[in-house]
Design a protein around this motif. Structure first.
Motif, mmCIF file in Angstrom:
data_model
loop_
_atom_site.group_PDB
_atom_site.id
_atom_site.type_symbol
_atom_site.label_atom_id
_atom_site.label_comp_id
_atom_site.label_asym_id
_atom_site.label_seq_id
_atom_site.Cartn_x
_atom_site.Cartn_y
_atom_site.Cartn_z
ATOM 1 N N VAL A 412 -1.420 1.773 -9.914
ATOM 2 C CA VAL A 412 -0.616 0.497 -9.277
ATOM 3 C C VAL A 412 -1.806 0.228 -8.244
ATOM 4 O O VAL A 412 -2.638 0.720 -8.006
ATOM 5 C CB VAL A 412 0.561 0.215 -8.340
ATOM 6 C CG1 VAL A 412 2.015 0.333 -9.021
ATOM 7 C CG2 VAL A 412 0.377 1.112 -7.406
ATOM 8 N N CYS A 414 -3.750 -2.678 -6.036
ATOM 9 C CA CYS A 414 -3.953 -4.349 -4.910
ATOM 10 C C CYS A 414 -5.929 -4.976 -4.349
ATOM 11 O O CYS A 414 -6.161 -3.821 -4.192
ATOM 12 C CB CYS A 414 -3.553 -4.020 -3.648
ATOM 13 S SG CYS A 414 -3.221 -5.716 -2.902
ATOM 14 N N LEU A 424 0.579 1.643 -0.851
ATOM 15 C CA LEU A 424 1.065 1.562 -2.278
ATOM 16 C C LEU A 424 1.713 2.057 -2.437
ATOM 17 O O LEU A 424 2.903 1.644 -3.059
ATOM 18 C CB LEU A 424 -0.078 2.039 -3.610
ATOM 19 C CG LEU A 424 -1.193 0.653 -2.852
ATOM 20 C CD1 LEU A 424 -2.012 0.846 -3.806
ATOM 21 C CD2 LEU A 424 -0.094 -1.318 -3.586
ATOM 22 N N GLN A 428 5.151 -0.260 -1.837
ATOM 23 C CA GLN A 428 4.458 -1.062 -3.100
ATOM 24 C C GLN A 428 4.364 -2.415 -3.087
ATOM 25 O O GLN A 428 3.923 -3.623 -4.469
ATOM 26 C CB GLN A 428 5.428 -0.854 -4.440
ATOM 27 C CG GLN A 428 5.806 1.095 -5.006
ATOM 28 C CD GLN A 428 6.902 0.911 -5.522
ATOM 29 O OE1 GLN A 428 6.690 0.021 -7.159
ATOM 30 N NE2 GLN A 428 7.143 1.850 -6.146
ATOM 31 N N ASN A 429 4.152 -2.747 -2.136
ATOM 32 C CA ASN A 429 3.982 -4.540 -1.289
ATOM 33 C C ASN A 429 2.087 -4.653 -1.623
ATOM 34 O O ASN A 429 1.474 -3.516 -0.536
ATOM 35 C CB ASN A 429 4.785 -4.493 0.028
ATOM 36 C CG ASN A 429 4.450 -6.299 0.005
ATOM 37 O OD1 ASN A 429 3.933 -7.103 -0.709
ATOM 38 N ND2 ASN A 429 4.499 -6.391 1.496
ATOM 39 N N CYS A 430 1.924 -5.622 -1.864
ATOM 40 C CA CYS A 430 0.507 -6.064 -2.225
ATOM 41 C C CYS A 430 0.330 -6.798 -1.058
ATOM 42 O O CYS A 430 -0.012 -7.659 -1.735
ATOM 43 C CB CYS A 430 0.379 -6.339 -3.191
ATOM 44 S SG CYS A 430 -1.602 -6.874 -3.710
ATOM 45 N N PRO A 439 -1.944 -8.296 -7.235
ATOM 46 C CA PRO A 439 -0.825 -7.091 -7.833
ATOM 47 C C PRO A 439 -1.981 -6.997 -8.745
ATOM 48 O O PRO A 439 -2.046 -8.027 -9.694
ATOM 49 C CB PRO A 439 0.273 -7.186 -7.437
ATOM 50 C CG PRO A 439 0.717 -8.515 -7.749
ATOM 51 C CD PRO A 439 -0.523 -9.098 -6.852
ATOM 52 N N SER A 441 -1.617 -3.138 -12.441
ATOM 53 C CA SER A 441 -0.782 -1.946 -12.673
ATOM 54 C C SER A 441 -1.275 -1.894 -13.840
ATOM 55 O O SER A 441 -1.488 -2.841 -15.293
ATOM 56 C CB SER A 441 0.446 -2.321 -12.161
ATOM 57 O OG SER A 441 1.173 -2.874 -13.692
#
Length: 765
Positions: A412, A414, A424, A428-430, A439, A441
Motif C-alpha cells: 500500500v 500513500c 499505514l 490503512q488510512n491515507c 492512496p 496499492s
C-alpha cells in the motif's frame, strides 16, 4: 463567509488602514488590546473575462498570503459594458490554496487514475446592475500561495469575424485584504504558556513550530478559569483554513478539567496556528502545552548517498556489482531489531529540473526500493519551488513479483503533502493531520498502479510505501518487496494525447499549462471522446475543405479563355494555398502540411483578399496600365495589412470597398459618356452580374454569420464554392476586337510582334 457589503467584516477597511481599491499595496498598524495588528492591501489589474471552452479561457489571479495572517478578505469586483449587446451574465469564481483551481465547468471526464476534488466556487450575477461587488472572508487562512480563477459560462461555439460584431466586455478584478498579527506568541514545545482571553470578540492566537520527523502532536489546555473564578467554556481551533478542503481540528473545553487534542503526522517544518476563543465570559485565563512525538528515521548515511550519486553519474566502479553500494568501514547492514526501532526508512531522491514545469525524480539507489512491513519506506518529492504547481504530478508503481514471498501480500502506498503517513499498517488510512492523501496499492494480482495529481499544491510531497498481509501482519515480518517507482512532473499529462495541444499559460511571472482539445474531444487531458469526431468524419471534413477549392477551376478557365492571365494566376495561387492550408489546419488525424502552418495561413488569406481585389478591378474596365498598377499597389498594401492583423474584417472589407468605389466611378463615367446604362446589355445583367452578386452576398452571409466550430467543415466549404462560382459569373467578357489565344498568331512578322488593337472600354456584351 460571503457578504455583499463592507459590513460583513467586523473590522471594516477604513478602520484598519483606510485601504483604497486599485492601490498596489497599503499597510498600517492597528492596536487591538495588547496585540499589534497590521493591515495590508494587495491589488491586481482587472482582466477581461471569456466564455469557457478550455482552461485557457479562465482568468487566473495569484496572491501570496503572509505569515501570521488571522483574517483574509477577498474583494471581488465584476462589471460589464453598457451597450445593447450586453446581457445578464453569471460569473463563476473558483478559489484554491497552493495551486490553481482544478475546474470542470463543461462536465467532461478526467483522465484515468487522476484524482479530482471539486474546487470551492461562488457565482456572481450581473443582472440589471452594471457592476457587482462581493466580499469573501476567510479566518486564519494558511500562509502561502492562493489562486482565484474566474470565467463566463460555456462558449456558444460560433465563429465570429473580427469587426463584424462587437462583443460585450465583462471585466473582473480581485483584490486581497489581510490582517496579520505582528507579535503572535510562540508556544514552545514542552513549556506551558499562560495566556488570557480578553473578550469573546478577541480570540487568542498563538503559534507553534512543528519540527521535522514529528510523528504526532499533543495539545493540552488546562487551568481554564474566568476572572470570577468560575468554570469557563472555550473553543480551540488547530490549523489554518485551506480551500477547497479544510481540515482544521476543533475541540470545545468546558469546566475546569483539562482537555487535549492529538494530531497524527502534523505538517513538518512549518508554523501551526492555534486559536482559542471564549464562548461566553470575558477575561478567561488558560494554560497551553504542546508536546511532540519524535520519529527516528532509518536511512543510508550521507556518505553512502554521495557515493550513489557519483555511481549514478559515472557508472559502477570496477570490482563492484552493478546497482550495489559499498558500506563505509565499520557499518554493517541493519538487522531486524534495528528496523523495529525506527519509524520510517527514507530513500534518497534527486530532483532533476528538465524544463518549465517539468521535473524528474531519480532515486539514487536505483529505481526499485525495498518495502517491508515493519516501517514505511519514504520518498521525498520536492515541489516547493513555487513554479511547480502549474503541471501534473505523476507517480507510477510497478511491483517486482519475484521479490514477494507471500502471494496474498499487498504493498500500500500513500501520496501526501506537508507530512508523510507513518501508520499505514495500523489504520490503512491515507491521511495526515491536515491533508487527505491519495492512496495506491500493488499486489500479485495487480502489479501496476498510477496516480495523477492535477495542479499539485506548492509543498513537500511524500510517498509512503508499506507491505501488508490481510490475515496476520506477522506473516510479513520476514518478507520484503521490491517496487519500482517512477515519479515526474509534467506540464500536461501524456502531452494532451493525439487530439490535444499542450499550451503554456502565463499570469505575470507565474506559468501553468492547459490542454486545448480538437476534433470534438474534451476533458482535462483531451481523453473524453463523448463528442469526438470519428476518423471517417475527419476524413470527410478534410476532403470537403480541400476539394471545394477545385471550384476555382471554372473561374480559372473563364479567365484564361477571356485572356485575363494575371487574374487566372491569382486564382490559381489562391486555390493552391487554400487547399493545402485547410489540409494542414485539420484538428484530427487527416492532416498534411507541405510547409509551415503559419506560412500556409498567411498565403491563403493573402490569396483570398487579392482575388477579390483583382476581380472587382477587372470588372471596372479601366485602362490596362492603370489596372496593373492598381493590382500591384493593392497587393502590396493588402500584404502589409495582413501582417498587422490577419483576421481583421477591414483587411477584406477595405480593399473590397475601395475597388467597388473605383468600379462604380468607372461605370458612371462610361454611362455618362455613352448616355445610357453601363453595362448596356440586359443579358449581361440577368445572366451574369445578378447571379454573381447574389452568390457573393450569400457567401459573405455564410462566412460572417453561420459558421460555428461544429459546422465549420461544410459551411466553409460552401463559402469556397460560392466565392469561386461568383468569380466565374462576374468576370467581364474579353475585348470585342481581341480574339481568344490571338497571342499565338502574333509572331508572324520579323518587325511587328505586338498587335495594334484599339481598346474599347465601353464594349460590353
Amino acid at each position: 463567509t460571503q457578504g455583499s457589503s463592507p459590513a460583513a467584516l467586523k473590522l471594516p477597511c477604513a478602520s484598519v488602514g483606510g485601504c483604497t481599491p486599485h492601490s498596489p499595496s497599503h499597510r498600517r498598524a492597528l492596536s487591538l488590546s495588547e496585540s499589534l495588528y497590521v493591515s495590508e492591501y494587495f491589488s491586481q489589474s482587472a482582466q477581461k473575462l471569456s466564455f469557457y471552452s478550455w482552461y485557457g479561457n479562465a482568468k487566473l489571479f495569484h496572491f501570496r498570503v503572509p505569515e501570521d495572517t488571522v483574517l483574509l478578505r477577498w474583494l471581488l469586483q465584476a462589471s460589464r459594458g453598457k451597450g445593447p449587446e450586453c446581457s445578464d451574465m453569471e460569473i463563476t469564481v473558483h478559489f484554491r490554496y497552493g495551486a490553481p483551481p482544478v475546474i470542470n465547468p463543461l462536465g467532461t471526464r478526467f483522465p484515468a487514475n487522476a484524482t479530482v476534488r471539486p474546487s470551492y466556487n461562488i457565482s456572481i450575477a450581473l443582472s440589471g446592475a452594471v457592476q457587482n461587488t462581493t466580499f469573501v472572508n476567510v479566518t486564519t487562512p494558511a500562509a502561502g500561495d492562493w489562486f482565484i480563477a474566474a470565467h463566463l459560462p460555456e462558449a456558444a461555439g460560433r465563429i465570429e469575424v473580427k469587426g463584424f460584431s462587437t462583443p460585450c466586455p465583462y471585466m473582473f478584478q480581485a483584490d486581497m485584504f489581510v490582517l496579520r498579527l505582528t507579535d503572535m506568541p510562540v508556544l514552545e514545545p514542552g513549556v506551558a504558556m499562560p495566556q488570557t482571553i480578553v473578550s469573546p470578540a478577541k480570540p487568542l492566537h498563538v503559534k507553534v513550530f512543528v519540527p521535522k520527523h514529528a510523528a504526532g502532536m499533543q495539545f493540552e489546555l488546562r487551568s481554564c478559569v474566568t476572572s470570577e473564578q468560575k468554570a469557563c467554556a472555550v473553543r480551540v481551533v488547530l490549523g489554518s483554513i485551506t480551500l477547497p478542503q479544510s481540515f482544521q481540528r476543533t475541540v470545545t473545553c468546558t469546566g475546569t478539567t483539562n482537555c487535549s487534542l492529538a494530531l497524527d503526522s502534523p505538517p513538518w517544518e512549518r508554523w501551526l496556528q492555534v486559536m482559542v476563543e471564549s464562548l461566553g465570559a470575558a477575561g478567561v485565563s488558560v494554560e497551553m502545552l504542546a508536546t511532540f512525538t519524535a520519529c527516528r528515521p532509518g536511512s543510508t548515511s550521507s556518505f553512502l548517498n554521495f557515493s550513489s550519486l557519483n555511481q549514478s553519474q559515472t557508472g559502477p566502479r570496477p570490482g563492484s556489482a552493478a546497482g550495489s553500494s559499498a558500506l563505509p568501514t565499520g557499518e554493517a547492514p541493519r538487522n531486524a531489531s534495528d528496523q523495529r526501532s525506527v519509524c520510517l526508512q527514507s530513500q534518497p531522491v534527486v530532483r532533476e529540473d528538465l524544463d518549465v514545469v517539468s521535473v524528474r525524480y531519480r532515486l539514487l539507489n536505483g529505481p526499485s526500493v525495498p518495502v517491508n512491513s515493519l516501517s514505511p519506506t519514504l520518498l521525498l518529492l520536492n515541489l516547493n519551488s513555487g513554479m511547480d504547481s502549474g503541471g501534473s504530478l505523476v507517480v507510477s508503481l510497478l511491483l517486482n513479483k519475484t521479490s514477494v514471498n507471500l502471494a496474498n501480500a499487498t504493498v500500500v502506498a500513500c501520496v501526501t503533502a506537508a507530512s508523510p503517513v507513518l501508520s499505514l499498517n495500523a489504520t490503512q488510512n491515507c491521511s495526515t493531520a491536515f491533508f487527505q492523501g491519495y492512496p495506491l496499492s500493488v499486489s500479485m494480482a495487480s502489479a501496476e498502479a498510477t496516480l495523477i495529481v492535477l495542479y499539485p499544491q506548492t509543498d513537500d510531497w511524500f510517498l509512503s510505501l508499506q507491505l501488508l498481509c490481510p490475515k496476520s501482519q506477522g506473516e510479513c515480518n520476514a518478507a520484503e518487496a521490491k517496487v519500482t517507482v517512477f515519479a515526474y512532473l509534467t506540464p500536461c499529462f501524456n502531452d494532451c494525447g493525439l487530439y490535444g495541444q499542450c499550451s503554456l499559460l502565463r499570469r505575470h511571472g507565474y506559468l501553468y499549462a492547459g490542454c486545448s482539445c480538437k476534433a470534438g474531444w474534451g476533458g482535462w487531458s483531451c481523453t473524453d471522446d463523448t463528442k469526438a469526431q470519428s476518423v471517417g468524419l475527419q476524413n470527410l471534413a478534410t476532403l470537403l475543405l480541400t476539394l471545394s477549392n477545385l471550384m476555382f477551376l471554372p473561374a480559372i478557365a473563364v479567365a484564361v479563355y477571356r485572356y485575363y492571365l494575371v487574374e487566372a494566376s491569382v486564382y490559381t495561387y489562391t486555390m493552391f494555398f487554400s487547399t493545402f492550408y485547410h489540409a494542414c489546419d485539420q484538428p484530427g488525424v487527416a492532416v498534411m502540411c507541405i510547409m509551415d502552418y503559419d506560412t500556409l495561413q498567411y498565403c491563403d488569406f493573402l490569396g483570398s483578399v487579392v482575388s477579390i481585389w483583382v476581380t472587382i478591378l477587372c470588372m471596372s474596365r479601366v485602362k490596362k496600365i492603370l489596372k496593373y498598377v492598381l493590382f500591384v499597389l493593392g497587393t502590396l498594401l493588402i500584404a502589409m495589412s495582413l501582417q498587422l492583423d490577419r483576421r481583421g474584417v477591414w483587411n477584406m472589407m477595405g480593399p473590397c470597398l475601395f475597388a467597388l468605389g473605383i468600379m462604380i466611378a468607372a461605370w458612371v463615367y462610361h454611362g455618362v459618356k455613352r448616355r445610357h446604362c453601363y453595362p448596356s446589355s440586359w443579358k449581361r445583367w440577368v445572366f451574369y452580374l445578378l447571379p454573381g452578386i447574389t452568390l457573393a452576398f450569400i457567401a459573405i452571409s455564410v462566412y460572417a454569420f453561420m459558421e460555428t466550430n461544429e459546422n465549420y467543415y461544410y459551411t466553409h466549404s460552401i463559402w469556397h464554392v460560392l466565392v469561386a462560382s461568383s468569380v466565374a459569373f462576374l468576370l467581364p467578357p474579353r475585348d470585342k476586337h481581341k480574339k481568344p489565344w490571338a497571342w499565338s498568331q502574333k509572331i508572324t512578322c520579323r518587325y511587328q510582334i505586338c498587335q495594334n488593337d484599339r481598346e474599347e472600354l465601353y464594349a460590353v456584351t
